[in-house]
Design a protein around this motif. Structure first.
Motif, PDB file in Angstrom:
ATOM      1  N   SER A  53       4.823  -5.702  11.155  1.00  0.00           N
ATOM      2  CA  SER A  53       4.472  -5.115   9.419  1.00  0.00           C
ATOM      3  C   SER A  53       4.454  -5.960   8.069  1.00  0.00           C
ATOM      4  O   SER A  53       3.847  -5.884   7.195  1.00  0.00           O
ATOM      5  N   GLU A  54       5.273  -7.016   8.327  1.00  0.00           N
ATOM      6  CA  GLU A  54       5.571  -7.668   7.663  1.00  0.00           C
ATOM      7  C   GLU A  54       4.568  -8.888   7.778  1.00  0.00           C
ATOM      8  O   GLU A  54       3.816  -9.645   6.464  1.00  0.00           O
ATOM      9  N   SER A  55       3.295  -9.349   8.609  1.00  0.00           N
ATOM     10  CA  SER A  55       2.278  -9.919   8.344  1.00  0.00           C
ATOM     11  C   SER A  55       1.203  -9.316   7.536  1.00  0.00           C
ATOM     12  O   SER A  55       0.280  -9.802   7.061  1.00  0.00           O
ATOM     13  N   LEU A  56       0.831  -8.274   7.630  1.00  0.00           N
ATOM     14  CA  LEU A  56       0.127  -6.996   7.100  1.00  0.00           C
ATOM     15  C   LEU A  56       0.168  -7.221   5.579  1.00  0.00           C
ATOM     16  O   LEU A  56       0.305  -7.504   4.802  1.00  0.00           O
ATOM     17  N   LYS A  57      -1.618  -7.173   5.396  1.00  0.00           N
ATOM     18  CA  LYS A  57      -1.760  -7.040   3.765  1.00  0.00           C
ATOM     19  C   LYS A  57      -0.898  -5.563   3.020  1.00  0.00           C
ATOM     20  O   LYS A  57      -1.305  -4.566   4.000  1.00  0.00           O
ATOM     21  N   LYS A  58      -0.464  -5.495   1.659  1.00  0.00           N
ATOM     22  CA  LYS A  58       0.223  -4.228   1.834  1.00  0.00           C
ATOM     23  C   LYS A  58      -0.572  -4.064   0.020  1.00  0.00           C
ATOM     24  O   LYS A  58      -0.797  -4.552  -0.621  1.00  0.00           O
ATOM     25  N   THR A  59      -0.472  -2.636   0.271  1.00  0.00           N
ATOM     26  CA  THR A  59      -1.349  -2.174  -0.851  1.00  0.00           C
ATOM     27  C   THR A  59      -0.774  -1.910  -2.372  1.00  0.00           C
ATOM     28  O   THR A  59       1.051  -1.760  -1.886  1.00  0.00           O
ATOM     29  N   PRO A  60      -0.574  -1.270  -3.757  1.00  0.00           N
ATOM     30  CA  PRO A  60       0.716  -1.520  -4.468  1.00  0.00           C
ATOM     31  C   PRO A  60       0.913   0.042  -4.065  1.00  0.00           C
ATOM     32  O   PRO A  60       1.773   0.514  -4.702  1.00  0.00           O
ATOM     33  N   LEU A  61       0.493   0.493  -4.021  1.00  0.00           N
ATOM     34  CA  LEU A  61       1.405   1.730  -3.332  1.00  0.00           C
ATOM     35  C   LEU A  61       1.983   2.061  -1.761  1.00  0.00           C
ATOM     36  O   LEU A  61       2.771   3.050  -1.537  1.00  0.00           O
ATOM     37  N   CYS A  62       2.192   0.887  -1.051  1.00  0.00           N
ATOM     38  CA  CYS A  62       2.891   0.536   0.263  1.00  0.00           C
ATOM     39  C   CYS A  62       4.037   1.344   0.031  1.00  0.00           C
ATOM     40  O   CYS A  62       4.860   2.177   0.645  1.00  0.00           O
ATOM     41  N   GLU A  63       4.775   0.945  -0.832  1.00  0.00           N
ATOM     42  CA  GLU A  63       6.163   1.427  -0.695  1.00  0.00           C
ATOM     43  C   GLU A  63       6.440   2.630  -1.345  1.00  0.00           C
ATOM     44  O   GLU A  63       6.966   3.611  -0.711  1.00  0.00           O
ATOM     45  N   ALA A  64       5.592   2.950  -2.058  1.00  0.00           N
ATOM     46  CA  ALA A  64       5.441   4.150  -2.516  1.00  0.00           C
ATOM     47  C   ALA A  64       5.491   5.433  -1.215  1.00  0.00           C
ATOM     48  O   ALA A  64       5.748   6.592  -0.786  1.00  0.00           O
ATOM     49  N   CYS A  65       4.627   4.847   0.042  1.00  0.00           N
ATOM     50  CA  CYS A  65       4.073   5.604   0.830  1.00  0.00           C
ATOM     51  C   CYS A  65       5.028   5.761   1.673  1.00  0.00           C
ATOM     52  O   CYS A  65       5.083   6.543   2.715  1.00  0.00           O
ATOM     53  N   GLN A  66       5.851   4.489   2.087  1.00  0.00           N
ATOM     54  CA  GLN A  66       6.718   4.362   3.041  1.00  0.00           C
ATOM     55  C   GLN A  66       8.161   5.443   2.784  1.00  0.00           C
ATOM     56  O   GLN A  66       8.690   6.178   3.314  1.00  0.00           O
ATOM     57  N   LYS A  67       8.755   5.548   0.970  1.00  0.00           N
ATOM     58  CA  LYS A  67       9.698   6.318   0.810  1.00  0.00           C
ATOM     59  C   LYS A  67       8.784   7.715   0.796  1.00  0.00           C
ATOM     60  O   LYS A  67       9.816   9.001   1.104  1.00  0.00           O
ATOM     61  N   ALA A  68       7.825   8.029   1.170  1.00  0.00           N
ATOM     62  CA  ALA A  68       7.199   9.278   0.674  1.00  0.00           C
ATOM     63  C   ALA A  68       7.444  10.117   2.397  1.00  0.00           C
ATOM     64  O   ALA A  68       6.984  11.440   2.584  1.00  0.00           O
ATOM     65  N   GLY A  69       7.685   9.227   3.737  1.00  0.00           N
ATOM     66  CA  GLY A  69       7.690   9.289   4.745  1.00  0.00           C
ATOM     67  C   GLY A  69       6.476   8.948   5.606  1.00  0.00           C
ATOM     68  O   GLY A  69       5.919   9.592   6.125  1.00  0.00           O
ATOM     69  N   GLY A  70       4.969   8.496   5.260  1.00  0.00           N
ATOM     70  CA  GLY A  70       4.146   8.042   5.856  1.00  0.00           C
ATOM     71  C   GLY A  70       4.390   7.087   6.969  1.00  0.00           C
ATOM     72  O   GLY A  70       5.019   6.205   6.957  1.00  0.00           O
ATOM     73  N   LYS A  71       3.896   7.713   8.031  1.00  0.00           N
ATOM     74  CA  LYS A  71       3.617   6.982   9.097  1.00  0.00           C
ATOM     75  C   LYS A  71       2.634   6.129   9.422  1.00  0.00           C
ATOM     76  O   LYS A  71       1.580   5.945   8.961  1.00  0.00           O
ATOM     77  N   MET A  72       3.154   5.109   8.713  1.00  0.00           N
ATOM     78  CA  MET A  72       2.031   3.342   8.740  1.00  0.00           C
ATOM     79  C   MET A  72       1.438   2.446   9.952  1.00  0.00           C
ATOM     80  O   MET A  72       2.611   2.386  10.791  1.00  0.00           O
ATOM     81  N   VAL A  73       0.215   2.500   9.748  1.00  0.00           N
ATOM     82  CA  VAL A  73       0.328   1.855  10.696  1.00  0.00           C
ATOM     83  C   VAL A  73      -0.768   0.516  10.406  1.00  0.00           C
ATOM     84  O   VAL A  73      -1.145   0.334   9.340  1.00  0.00           O
ATOM     85  N   ASP A  74      -1.056  -0.701  11.166  1.00  0.00           N
ATOM     86  CA  ASP A  74      -2.366  -1.115  11.257  1.00  0.00           C
ATOM     87  C   ASP A  74      -3.327  -1.074  11.246  1.00  0.00           C
ATOM     88  O   ASP A  74      -4.210  -0.618  12.380  1.00  0.00           O
ATOM     89  N   PHE A  75      -4.033  -1.172   9.447  1.00  0.00           N
ATOM     90  CA  PHE A  75      -5.545  -0.199   9.512  1.00  0.00           C
ATOM     91  C   PHE A  75      -6.141  -1.784   9.255  1.00  0.00           C
ATOM     92  O   PHE A  75      -6.367  -1.949   8.205  1.00  0.00           O
TER      93      PHE A  75
END
Length: 261
Positions: free
Chosen positions: A3-25
């Protein structure tokens, strides 16, 4: 790929805090699901849904005024350094030019601010004076112009504006919701620029420095005072915006129609 090497959008942190199941897209770290498919389906149908599309395209804007344009069209501040916009009219105001030379010379070494200063027709000596004071005019944070042709863009991008207080200027400050430090011209009928300025000052929409009190030190202190207080800056912008009259054309038309009836 971690996940550290993946690109992140401005909403990434908010999505994680909201409990999002994060994947490599496709190289982006994105949420594929938050709760359950049924719960999300109901939420979108009954309330609202949002999809972060900031990863779907990248636009490159370049050129000497690229960041001002981006600042103008974005709701967020794209540059951490506050932009100070200053001018004294199309011909220029010697006192404002002299004060701004001192302000820039004092603040440039801190590298905390950006400046756009319009010298006016009779202020073409300003760049040489800045060089005398040791200011590096190749610094991208400093733009010295004789005249500003895209004033709407610059005013919208500026964090604070320094200038005279003629009626047109004040209307523009109100329309753009701009915080300002006003320096009324004393060379006008019945000192009307002072009274113009006080209309904004009394509403908490601007600060004032009368020309008799104007020095580089006084202007620097006032700038730093306001820019160091985000609450004050936000309040000045809000108050200026609330004073704006944006339907003047409709009002004038109504008066004409009422008169001829």
């Amino acid at each position: 790929m971690t996940s550290e090497s993946l690109k992140k959008t401005p909403l990434c942190e908010a999505c994680q805090k909201a409990g999002g199941k994060m994947v490599d897209f496709h190289g982006w770290f994105l949420p594929v699901q938050f709760n359950s498919i049924i719960a999300e389906h109901k939420s979108v149908r009954e309330k609202a849904g949002m999809f972060d599309v900031s990863h779907m395209g990248q636009v490159f804007v370049e050129g000497p005024e690229a960041w001002q344009f981006l600042q103008y069209i974005n709701t967020n501040n794209i540059n951490e350094k506050p932009l100070i916009l200053s001018m004294g009219g199309s011909l220029g105001a010697r006192t404002i030019n002299e004060a701004m030379v001192d302000v820039i010379a004092r603040l440039q070494p801190e590298h905390k601010y950006r400046f756009i200063h319009a010298t006016g027709k009779f202020g073409t000596w300003v760049p040489d004076k800045l060089k005398e004071k040791g200011v590096d005019l190749t610094d991208k944070d400093i733009e010295i112009r004789e005249y500003i042709n895209n004033m709407d863009v610059c005013m919208s991008a500026a964090d604070i504006i320094i200038g005279r207080s003629g009626a047109s200027t004040l209307s523009e400050l109100q329309a753009t919701g701009s915080a300002s430090i006003l320096i009324p011209s004393p060379n006008v009928t019945e000192n009307h620029q002072y009274h113009n300025a006080m209309a904004l000052v009394n509403k908490g929409a601007a600060a004032i420095i009368e020309e008799k009190d104007l020095t580089g030190e006084a202007l620097t202190n006032k700038l730093v005072e306001i820019l160091s207080d985000e609450n004050k800056l936000s309040s000045m912008r809000k108050n200026a915006k609330e004073m704006a009259i944006l339907d003047s054309t409709d009002r004038i038309i109504k008066i004409i129609e009422d008169t001829i009836r």
